[in-house]
Structure formats: structure tokens, C-alpha cells
Design an enzyme around this catalytic site. Structure first.
Site, PDB file in Angstrom:
ATOM      1  N   ASP A   1     -10.189   8.052  11.960  1.00  0.00           N
ATOM      2  CA  ASP A   1      -9.975   7.951  10.511  1.00  0.00           C
ATOM      3  C   ASP A   1     -10.555   6.637  10.013  1.00  0.00           C
ATOM      4  O   ASP A   1      -9.884   5.853   9.339  1.00  0.00           O
ATOM      5  CB  ASP A   1      -8.476   8.037  10.202  1.00  0.00           C
ATOM      6  CG  ASP A   1      -8.211   8.463   8.759  1.00  0.00           C
ATOM      7  OD1 ASP A   1      -9.159   8.926   8.094  1.00  0.00           O
ATOM      8  OD2 ASP A   1      -7.069   8.320   8.292  1.00  0.00           O
TER       9      ASP A   1
ATOM     10  N   LYS B   1       5.554   0.026   8.152  1.00  0.00           N
ATOM     11  CA  LYS B   1       5.162   1.311   7.573  1.00  0.00           C
ATOM     12  C   LYS B   1       6.385   2.215   7.534  1.00  0.00           C
ATOM     13  O   LYS B   1       7.045   2.420   8.560  1.00  0.00           O
ATOM     14  CB  LYS B   1       4.057   1.945   8.412  1.00  0.00           C
ATOM     15  CG  LYS B   1       3.466   3.215   7.823  1.00  0.00           C
ATOM     16  CD  LYS B   1       2.241   3.658   8.616  1.00  0.00           C
ATOM     17  CE  LYS B   1       1.570   4.869   7.998  1.00  0.00           C
ATOM     18  NZ  LYS B   1       0.343   5.266   8.731  1.00  0.00           N
TER      19      LYS B   1
ATOM     20  N   ALA C   1       3.283   7.817   3.794  1.00  0.00           N
ATOM     21  CA  ALA C   1       4.102   6.618   3.987  1.00  0.00           C
ATOM     22  C   ALA C   1       3.604   5.498   3.082  1.00  0.00           C
ATOM     23  O   ALA C   1       2.568   5.615   2.427  1.00  0.00           O
ATOM     24  CB  ALA C   1       4.061   6.181   5.447  1.00  0.00           C
ATOM     25  N   GLN C   2       4.366   4.398   3.063  1.00  0.00           N
ATOM     26  CA  GLN C   2       3.927   3.190   2.379  1.00  0.00           C
ATOM     27  C   GLN C   2       4.230   1.984   3.261  1.00  0.00           C
ATOM     28  O   GLN C   2       5.015   2.062   4.205  1.00  0.00           O
ATOM     29  CB  GLN C   2       4.578   3.042   1.017  1.00  0.00           C
ATOM     30  CG  GLN C   2       6.059   2.826   0.997  1.00  0.00           C
ATOM     31  CD  GLN C   2       6.616   2.829  -0.428  1.00  0.00           C
ATOM     32  OE1 GLN C   2       6.106   3.532  -1.312  1.00  0.00           O
ATOM     33  NE2 GLN C   2       7.649   2.038  -0.670  1.00  0.00           N
TER      34      GLN C   2
ATOM     35  N   ALA D   1       0.856  -1.190   0.000  1.00  0.00           N
ATOM     36  CA  ALA D   1       0.000   0.000   0.000  1.00  0.00           C
ATOM     37  C   ALA D   1       0.886   1.231   0.000  1.00  0.00           C
ATOM     38  O   ALA D   1       1.979   1.224   0.569  1.00  0.00           O
ATOM     39  CB  ALA D   1      -0.921   0.007   1.213  1.00  0.00           C
ATOM     40  N   SER D   2       0.407   2.294  -0.646  1.00  0.00           N
ATOM     41  CA  SER D   2       1.173   3.531  -0.725  1.00  0.00           C
ATOM     42  C   SER D   2       0.231   4.713  -0.567  1.00  0.00           C
ATOM     43  O   SER D   2      -0.806   4.778  -1.234  1.00  0.00           O
ATOM     44  CB  SER D   2       1.907   3.624  -2.061  1.00  0.00           C
ATOM     45  OG  SER D   2       2.616   4.838  -2.165  1.00  0.00           O
ATOM     46  N   ALA D   3       0.600   5.633   0.331  1.00  0.00           N
ATOM     47  CA  ALA D   3      -0.225   6.816   0.585  1.00  0.00           C
ATOM     48  C   ALA D   3       0.637   8.063   0.537  1.00  0.00           C
ATOM     49  O   ALA D   3       1.817   8.004   0.188  1.00  0.00           O
ATOM     50  CB  ALA D   3      -0.933   6.684   1.935  1.00  0.00           C
ATOM     51  N   SER D   4       0.063   9.191   0.912  1.00  0.00           N
ATOM     52  CA  SER D   4       0.757  10.464   0.753  1.00  0.00           C
ATOM     53  C   SER D   4       1.906  10.627   1.740  1.00  0.00           C
ATOM     54  O   SER D   4       2.886  11.312   1.438  1.00  0.00           O
ATOM     55  CB  SER D   4      -0.232  11.623   0.928  1.00  0.00           C
ATOM     56  OG  SER D   4      -0.890  11.521   2.175  1.00  0.00           O
TER      57      SER D   4
END
Length: 504
Positions: free
Chosen positions: A281, A146, A130-131, A125-128
Site C-alpha cells: 500500500d 492507531k 481507523a484514526q 489523521a483519519s481514514a475509513s
């Protein structure tokens, strides 16, 4: 670098017609006409909310994150903008596995092959910010690692500086700029973003939530491995489950969706009213479902905290709301100081009734909490209600619960599920259980105070204190004598008056 970034932002603003937001004030209305004439090539047939969302995606992950946070402020934004920004998802390309390894080794101070028996360099998974990579500890435990994006802090600081400038422009030039409080929104985003940049904070949040739900039959929280955790790296227990958004897969796995929907409501109220600490969240990307029908919580970067006063106030309002006691809701707002003291209870009661009454006795499929909250915010503005910062995340979480409830069980009766829970909680707060709990809480302080009690009594009986007490007592006696003399004089005068009237 900042100049180039500012040029790109200006290009995106013009490309998507965001000057509509910046130049809404009548003082600069002519400038907007000029820009429309110069940028005649623009196609602005899409709705303004969609154009704003696309612009934020074009500006990159930090602006996408800002849009996500902004979408929660339905007390500030028009409905069309809030609904569109809520669609923002992190579509961020991952950074290389070699870079992730370099960040891990620098953050944990050891070579990768010493830290992990296995490590998949391809992120899951990759986000703004961290991944996530899958790995295995030397003892054979499967874990999720993470990793913070490298060199992201300078980018964030640069973008935040530009956001502050843009917020100032919106406040001065936008017709409704002051009410929207853009500077406060950017400051709020700044806090959340910097908290997410320290993965030790997220680790602490995860540990607290895990302790709160240890042994729960409804929620699983992964274990944190602190020996493999730093500001840049977070290592958690690997969780196998089905994303909650995959409804068909959940049905195929034999998951009881109705039970899952009820669990979601109960978990929410447990976090809020029992613990005063909640996962803030809870969008579908952060929730999996285990094979035993329990929720799995992920991503603990954003949490909310409520004081005992907040919890009691919320419980009173929820129960009054469920009982349709709108006068109690109105009076609670006035008592708490959230509305001006001169507000008439009857007027506020009527406004709340108008918003809330139509939604009762309906299944969740026919209720939009987003619309209800929006109407309540409009009512709040009309009565000058101060929106409490600590409840903004709670409102956001409640909207997430609505979305999950619609997916899992369209006929879920939120009121029927929540009301017994709240009544039980209130009984525990004011009954004998609360007395026992408070005694246990205060016992350590009493134990520490009792040994010092003789010394404190001795100090109280010291010469200075005795003299002070004697002086005060003498003054009190003098005042009492004067009062007695005055009362005696008045009584004599009244007696003389009555005697005169009787003789006549």
C-alpha cells in the site's frame, strides 16, 4: 436498517447514472430507457468514471475503500474507470477524542492515564477504518496510537452483504459481467477489509518488515509496542518526516531526490526478491522521508507474500524483459501453465514484443507503466492467460512505484537501476552461495533425522520388509528371465534370416 441502506444505494445509483453499468445487457436495454425517461432531471454530462467515483464517495468510507481496491484491478476494469477510481482518497470525518479514549481503555484494559503519560485527543489523521493520535509512553517515548473506528464491524458486514448482491446483478446484467468477475473482487475486498479490522495483524506485518530492514540505509520501519497493542489499538514508534508528496519541502530540506528515486526501486525489488514480503500500500500518503534521506514506511494493513517459485518465475521474466528476450518471457508463461499448453510461442512472443519494445531506452517521464500493464492485460486476455491472485498486489505496488518515480526523478532509468540488482539476485540463487544457504537451511532437519536413522534401518530390515523385498526381487528376476528368453528368441530368428539370405 439494511432496507434503509439499500434505499440510499438505489438513490445514489440513479442520481449518478450508474444504471448505465447495471443495465448494459441487451435483455434489459429497454428498462434503461424507461429509467432515463422517469429520471429526466438527472445531469449525466460528466464522464462515467467520474460519476462512479463521486457515487462511491457519497456512499461512505467502506465504498470508498472498495473503490480503492477495485482501482488496482486493471486486468478487469476499463482504463477510464481504473484511472478515476485511483483518485479516491479517504476524506472521512474523525470520531471524537472521547470515543477514541473509550476504545483504547476497553481494548487495553487500563485507564488512559496509566497507559500513556500524554495523549492528544485531536487526531493527526483519519481514514475509513481507523484514526491516529499522538501520545507519549510513561518512559517518555513518543508514539502514534492507531484506534479502530467503534462499531464499524456491523456497518462493514451490512455493506459487504449488499455488495455481494450488487456483484451478482452486475454479473447477470452487465454485458461484460462474467469477465469482470465481480463476485471474486468483492471476496478479495472482504479478505483485505477484515484483515485491516484486526490491528494485531498490522502489528505483525510491521514487525516483520522492520526485521527485514533493520539497519537499512534506505528504509525505516517504526517499532511496535505490543504492551500497548490489541485488536482495536496499535501503538507504534512516532516517526518525524516530510510527506513524500511535498516535493518542494523535500528540496528545501536538502533531500537528494535522485537518490531517493533510486532507493524506491531498490527497496521494491529487495522486498519482492530477497524477502518475498512487501508493503503493498505504498501510495504517497503512507510514505514519509526522514532528514537523512531514508524512506519511512507507514500503514501496514496490506502486505503481499510471494513463494520461492513466484520469486524465481518473476526474476526470470524481469531479466528476460530487461534483456528484450521476449521468447523467454513467452516460454516461461507456457512452462508455468499460465497459458494453454497449445499456445504457439512465436505468437505470444510477438504480442509481448509489440507491447514492451517501444518503452525501452526512455526516461521514466516518458513511460506509463499503467498503459504498459493495461496493454499486457489485453494481451493476456487474448491468449487466455490466468491472472495470478498473488501478483495482483505486486502490480498495484509497481504502479505506486511509477508514481513516486515520476515525482522524485522524472529521468530515473528504472531498467538501469533494477537490472544489476536482479542479476545479482539470480547469481545468489544458482551459485555456491545458494548451496551454502540451502545446506544451512536443511541442517536442522538432518540433525533431527540422524539419531533416528539406526531405528529406521532396523525397521526396514524387519521380517515383513525382508519378505516383501525377497518377493519383489523374485518377481523382478522372473521378469528379467522372460525378457532374456524373448530377446534370445528374436536374436535366433534374425540370425537364421540373415543366414538364409547369405546362402541364397
Amino acid at each position: 436498517m439494511r432496507l434503509l441502506r439499500l434505499i440510499k444505494i438505489a438513490r445514489v445509483v440513479l442520481q449518478y447514472g450508474l444504471d448505465e453499468f447495471l443495465l448494459g445487457h441487451e435483455r434489459v436495454h429497454g428498462l434503461r430507457k424507461l429509467i432515463n425517461g422517469v429520471c429526466f432531471w438527472r445531469k449525466l454530462d460528466r464522464p462515467r468514471g467520474e460519476r462512479l467515483r463521486l457515487a462511491l464517495e457519497d456512499l461512505g468510507p467502506i465504498f470508498v475503500k472498495f473503490g480503492q481496491v477495485l482501482s488496482t484491478r486493471r486486468d478487469l476494469l476499463p482504463t477510464d474507470l481504473a484511472d478515476e477510481l485511483a483518485l479516491l482518497q479517504d476524506r472521512v470525518p474523525p470520531f471524537s477524542g472521547d470515543t477514541a479514549v473509550a476504545v483504547i481503555e476497553a481494548g487495553l484494559g487500563q485507564p488512559l492515564n496509566v497507559l500513556y503519560a500524554e495523549f492528544d485527543r485531536t487526531p493527526v489523521a483519519s481514514a475509513s477504518i481507523a484514526q491516529v493520535h499522538r501520545a507519549m509512553l510513561p518512559n517518555g517515548r513518543a508514539v502514534a496510537v492507531k484506534v479502530l473506528r467503534p462499531d464499524i464491524l456491523p456497518v462493514i458486514e451490512s455493506d459487504l452483504a449488499l455488495m455481494r448482491v450488487m456483484a451478482g446483478l452486475v454479473e447477470r446484467l452487465f454485458a461484460d459481467g462474467k469477465r469482470l468477475r465481480p463476485k471474486e473482487v468483492v471476496a478479495e475486498f472482504d479478505k483485505y477489509l477484515h484483515d485491516e479490522l484486526d490491528l494485531m495483524i498490522e502489528a505483525g506485518n510491521a514487525s516483520q518488515l522492520r526485521r527485514n530492514f533493520l539497519g537499512s540505509t534506505q528504509l525505516i520501519v517504526p517499532e511496535v509496542f505490543y504492551d500497548w497493542t490489541s485488536r482495536e489499538v496499535l501503538t507504534l514508534e512516532w516517526m518525524d518526516g516530510t510527506p513524500i508528496s511535498q516535493i518542494d519541502a523535500l528540496r528545501d530540506a536538502g533531500i537528494d531526490l535522485k537518490k531517493l528515486g533510486r532507493y524506491g526501486v531498490e527497496i521494491f525489488f529487495t522486498q519482492v526478491f530477497r524477502d518475498g514480503f512487501f508493503h503493498a500500500d505504498m501510495h504517497p500518503g503512507n510514505i514519509f522521508v526522514a532528514a537523512d534521506n531514508r524512506y519511512i514506511a507507514l500503514d501496514f494493513g496490506i502486505v503481499g507474500n510471494l513463494s520461492d517459485v513466484d520469486k524465481q518465475y518473476l526474476a526470470i521474466n524481469f531479466l528476460a524483459f530487461f534483456n528484450r528476450d521476449y521468447r523467454r518471457v513467452a516460454s516461461a508463461h507456457i512452462e508455468s501453465g499460465w497459458v494453454p499448453a497449445g499456445t504457439r510461442v512465436e505468437e505470444l512472443e510477438a504480442a509481448v514484443r509489440t507491447v514492451c519494445e517501444p518503452i525501452f531506452d526512455k526516461p521514466i517521464s516518458q513511460i506509463s507503466f499503467g498503459q504498459v500493464l493495461l496493454r499486457l492485460f489485453e494481451t493476456s486476455r487474448r491468449f487466455n492467460v490466468e491472472i495470478q491472485p498473488q501478483l495482483v498486489l505486486l502490480q498495484k505496488t509497481l504502479l505506486n512505484i511509477e508514481g513516486l518515480g515520476r515525482q522524485l526523478d522524472p529521468d530515473l532509468d528504472l531498467w538501469d537501476t533494477a537490472k544489476p540488482f536482479l542479476e545479482r539476485w539470480m547469481n545468489e540463487q544458482i551459485g555456491w552461495r545458494a548451496l551454502v544457504r540451502n545446506l544451512k537451511h536443511e541442517a536442522p532437519q538432518w540433525a533431527a533425522m540422524l539419531p533416528t536413522l539406526p531405528r529406521k534401518l532396523n525397521e526396514l530390515a524387519s521380517t515383513n520388509h525382508v519378505e516383501l523385498m525377497v518377493t519383489g526381487y523374485q518377481g523382478l528376476m522372473w521378469e528379467q528371465k522372460k525378457r532374456n528368453w524373448l530377446l534370445g528368441t528374436i536374436a535366433a530368428l534374425l540370425a537364421g534370416l540373415l543366414l538364409t539370405l547369405w546362402l541364397r
